[in-house]
Design an enzyme around this catalytic site. Structure first.
Site, PDB file in Angstrom:
ATOM      1  N   TRP A  45      20.801 -16.865  32.077  1.00 32.43           N
ATOM      2  CA  TRP A  45      20.063 -17.637  33.069  1.00 32.43           C
ATOM      3  C   TRP A  45      18.568 -17.431  32.842  1.00 32.43           C
ATOM      4  O   TRP A  45      18.128 -16.308  32.636  1.00 32.43           O
ATOM      5  CB  TRP A  45      20.438 -17.183  34.477  1.00 32.43           C
TER       6      TRP A  45
ATOM      7  N   CYS B 247      16.062 -12.137  34.580  1.00 32.44           N
ATOM      8  CA  CYS B 247      14.940 -12.678  35.342  1.00 32.44           C
ATOM      9  C   CYS B 247      15.487 -13.451  36.529  1.00 32.44           C
ATOM     10  O   CYS B 247      16.290 -14.370  36.365  1.00 32.44           O
ATOM     11  CB  CYS B 247      14.088 -13.589  34.462  1.00 32.44           C
ATOM     12  N   VAL B 248      15.047 -13.061  37.719  1.00 33.58           N
ATOM     13  CA  VAL B 248      15.417 -13.759  38.942  1.00 33.58           C
ATOM     14  C   VAL B 248      14.117 -14.208  39.600  1.00 33.58           C
ATOM     15  O   VAL B 248      13.322 -13.366  40.029  1.00 33.58           O
ATOM     16  CB  VAL B 248      16.211 -12.848  39.902  1.00 33.58           C
TER      17      VAL B 248
ATOM     18  N   HIS C  11      19.013 -15.885  48.502  1.00 31.89           N
ATOM     19  CA  HIS C  11      19.778 -15.580  47.289  1.00 31.89           C
ATOM     20  C   HIS C  11      19.035 -14.565  46.416  1.00 31.89           C
ATOM     21  O   HIS C  11      19.626 -13.598  45.920  1.00 31.89           O
ATOM     22  CB  HIS C  11      20.022 -16.883  46.517  1.00 31.89           C
TER      23      HIS C  11
ATOM     24  N   PHE D  47      16.546  -0.948  33.650  1.00 29.59           N
ATOM     25  CA  PHE D  47      16.311  -2.150  34.445  1.00 29.59           C
ATOM     26  C   PHE D  47      15.163  -2.939  33.820  1.00 29.59           C
ATOM     27  O   PHE D  47      13.997  -2.712  34.130  1.00 29.59           O
ATOM     28  CB  PHE D  47      15.976  -1.742  35.879  1.00 29.59           C
TER      29      PHE D  47
ATOM     30  N   GLU E 221      13.863 -20.633  47.466  1.00 28.57           N
ATOM     31  CA  GLU E 221      13.667 -20.969  48.874  1.00 28.57           C
ATOM     32  C   GLU E 221      14.685 -20.306  49.802  1.00 28.57           C
ATOM     33  O   GLU E 221      14.578 -20.418  51.011  1.00 28.57           O
ATOM     34  CB  GLU E 221      13.738 -22.485  49.040  1.00 28.57           C
ATOM     35  N   THR E 222      15.682 -19.626  49.224  1.00 28.59           N
ATOM     36  CA  THR E 222      16.723 -19.008  50.050  1.00 28.59           C
ATOM     37  C   THR E 222      16.742 -17.496  49.845  1.00 28.59           C
ATOM     38  O   THR E 222      16.047 -16.957  48.985  1.00 28.59           O
ATOM     39  CB  THR E 222      18.106 -19.574  49.681  1.00 28.59           C
TER      40      THR E 222
END
Length: 158
Positions: A31, A89-90, A97, A122, A94-95
């Protein structure tokens, strides 16, 4: 120290241990591939630069950052793996999550290292924007992949 005040690719040469005989697993999230590939290449090149043998760097891909924990556990369970580097990578959305994923991944990676008594690093970016991610994946703030690899090397010398 915030990466906006530090280049992630700069590090102290203190406690750099020889790694030519060490075996590394690098678990990479698919992702946000533009960012995670850059982070992987940073980690890989830093390991090679410090003496790791190409055949001793095992790359495994997982769908997203949430899956890094299980991927890390599978690799850490192998007796011949000396250290695991988790790359992901995150980006804040908008939430909520983002909060759940980041918390789960941070705790999960920590627990894998404790369970197997070996370095599980990490190397996950948690930026607010895609631009911030790119700045930390070889951009103006250096490469978190470099930092993750150096952390693994230094922990092996502990």
């Amino acid at each position: 120290m915030a990466s906006s005040n530090k280049n992630l690719s700069e590090y102290s040469d203190k406690n750099i241990t020889p790694i030519s005989e060490r075996k590394f697993a690098v678990v990479v999230s698919e992702w946000n591939e533009e960012v995670t590939e850059a982070l992987y290449h940073g980690a890989y090149s830093t390991l090679i630069q410090h003496g790791a043998q190409k055949e001793n760097i095992i790359r495994k891909s997982v769908p997203g950052s949430f899956e890094l924990t299980l991927g890390a556990q599978w690799m850490a369970a192998q007796d011949d793996i000396d250290a695991v580097i988790c790359i992901g990578c995150v980006v804040q959305g908008e939430t909520k999550h983002f909060d759940f994923i980041c918390d789960a991944v941070a705790h999960g990676i920590t627990n894998v290292g404790l369970k197997f008594n070996k370095p599980v690093i990490f190397g996950v970016l948690t930026p607010n924007t895609q631009k911030q991610a790119l700045d930390r994946a070889g951009g103006k703030h250096g490469n978190k992949g470099d930092e993750a690899a150096i952390t693994a090397i230094k922990m092996l010398g502990f």
